[in-house]
Design a protein around this motif. Structure first.
Motif, short mmCIF file in Angstrom:
data_model
loop_
_atom_site.label_atom_id
_atom_site.label_comp_id
_atom_site.label_asym_id
_atom_site.label_seq_id
_atom_site.Cartn_x
_atom_site.Cartn_y
_atom_site.Cartn_z
N MET A 1 0.83 -1.32 -0.05
CA MET A 1 -0.14 0.02 0.06
C MET A 1 0.81 1.24 0.10
O MET A 1 0.28 2.32 -0.27
N LYS A 2 2.18 1.17 0.56
CA LYS A 2 2.89 2.33 0.74
C LYS A 2 2.99 3.39 -0.60
O LYS A 2 2.83 4.35 -0.74
N PRO A 3 3.31 2.67 -1.70
CA PRO A 3 3.64 3.44 -2.88
C PRO A 3 2.20 4.36 -3.44
O PRO A 3 2.13 5.34 -3.92
N LEU A 4 1.26 3.48 -3.10
CA LEU A 4 -0.29 3.92 -3.55
C LEU A 4 -0.74 4.85 -2.62
O LEU A 4 -1.19 5.97 -3.12
N ILE A 5 -0.33 5.02 -1.12
CA ILE A 5 -0.68 6.10 -0.36
C ILE A 5 0.25 7.35 -0.74
O ILE A 5 -0.37 8.43 -0.88
#
Length: 327
Positions: A1-5
């Motif tokens: 989820m980190k890159p999408l956040i």
């Protein structure tokens, strides 16, 4: 989820070329209370800080709101919130919002970013068509279970569709125009058989079935046990989002969270602990304190040579991650 956040934050901060936002509100739905409770909001806060440093501008006022069920250990969560107030990070105002995320939680048009990790597979309730008609979700008799499987699957699928549609409508009311949402939940690939139930729920049923045979739990209690959990396919998720219409899909990822994990960690005790972490509260509520027996049965089930490898190969664990923009 980190890159999408991080991408969602960049989008929110870059919408206006003349003026950066002076206030941003971030909510995590289903934050829990352990070491990961602040992971998602911390990623977002750091991304905001990094973006504003590039423009040498004062950081905005950031509101961080954490939600989970009322019985969650919010005392522990509140104690850990001090980590968001370190050094030169953006001004952070924090708060907790106990409640079910299938209800309104926040004021209209207030949220810029909503995150939710590993929570939306939990339904608001077990499917009513099963509970009201006393149709067992599981059965000791394997033949009867297989015959009933399509009915059970359809009931869970319809309950998920109803709940997730409501979730989208509620969050759309609470978000600012163009608000962003990044969510993840366990599910299945679209090419997996539609008759397959949620893997974790099926695994739990097999373990409990053994405990019934061994006399640890009552057969009638087993057949009246309905776990409010469903893992949709990526296509199911896409269709529901498009039909509800409040959000555009920016990106959807499907991956196996066990990929890259050291095989040395794939031991029966690790899987038993994982199962206990997920199912202990609901199991104890229904069957009483049988978790020692549950752990022993789980480890024994996978202690036979090759059984754990067969379980992993036959039941791929799939995580669905979706980035959404409010229409």
């Amino acid at each position: 989820m980190k890159p999408l956040i991080e991408a969602a934050i960049l989008d929110l901060c870059s919408r206006s070329s003349t003026m950066l936002p002076t206030r941003m509100v971030i909510a995590d739905l289903g934050c829990s209370s352990g070491p990961n409770a602040l992971t998602l909001v911390s990623i977002a806060v750091q991304a905001i800080h990094s973006h504003y440093l590039q423009f040498v501008q004062p950081p905005p006022e950031v509101w961080v709101l954490l939600n989970d069920l009322p019985h969650n250990d919010f005392n522990t969560v509140v104690q850990s919130l001090v980590t968001l107030h370190k050094g030169n990070d953006p001004v952070v105002v924090t708060g907790v919002a106990p409640g079910l995320f299938y209800e309104r939680l926040f004021t209209s048009g207030s949220l810029h970013l909503v995150c939710s990790s590993n929570s939306l597979h939990w339904l608001s309730k077990a499917p009513g068509v099963l509970t009201s008609n006393k149709i067992p979700a599981y059965d000791i008799d394997e033949h009867a279970r297989l015959e009933r499987l399509p009915i059970v699957f359809e009931a869970y699928e319809q309950q998920f569709r109803k709940d997730f549609t409501l979730f989208l409508k509620l969050r759309a009311k609470e978000q600012v125009p163009g608000g962003r949402m990044v969510i993840s939940l366990p599910g299945r690939r679209s090419d997996q058989l539609a008759s397959e139930l949620c893997h974790l729920r099926e695994t739990l049923a097999r373990i409990l079935r053994i405990m019934v045979i061994e006399g640890v739990i009552d057969k009638a209690k087993f057949e009246s046990f309905y776990v409010p959990m469903h893992g949709p396919s990526d296509e199911d998720l896409r269709v529901i989002i498009q039909e509800e219409g409040s959000f555009f899909i920016g990106e959807m990822r499907v991956h196996d969270p066990r990929s890259g994990v050291d095989n040395a960690l794939m031991v029966p005790s690790w899987f038993a602990i994982m199962m206990r972490a997920v199912f202990e509260p609901i199991s104890v509520q229904h069957f009483g304190d049988v978790m020692d027996e549950f752990m022993a049965c789980t480890e024994q089930r996978w202690s036979q040579p090759g059984s754990l490898e067969e379980e992993v190969a036959g039941n791929p664990l799939v995580m669905l991650v979706v980035s959404l923009t409010k229409a």
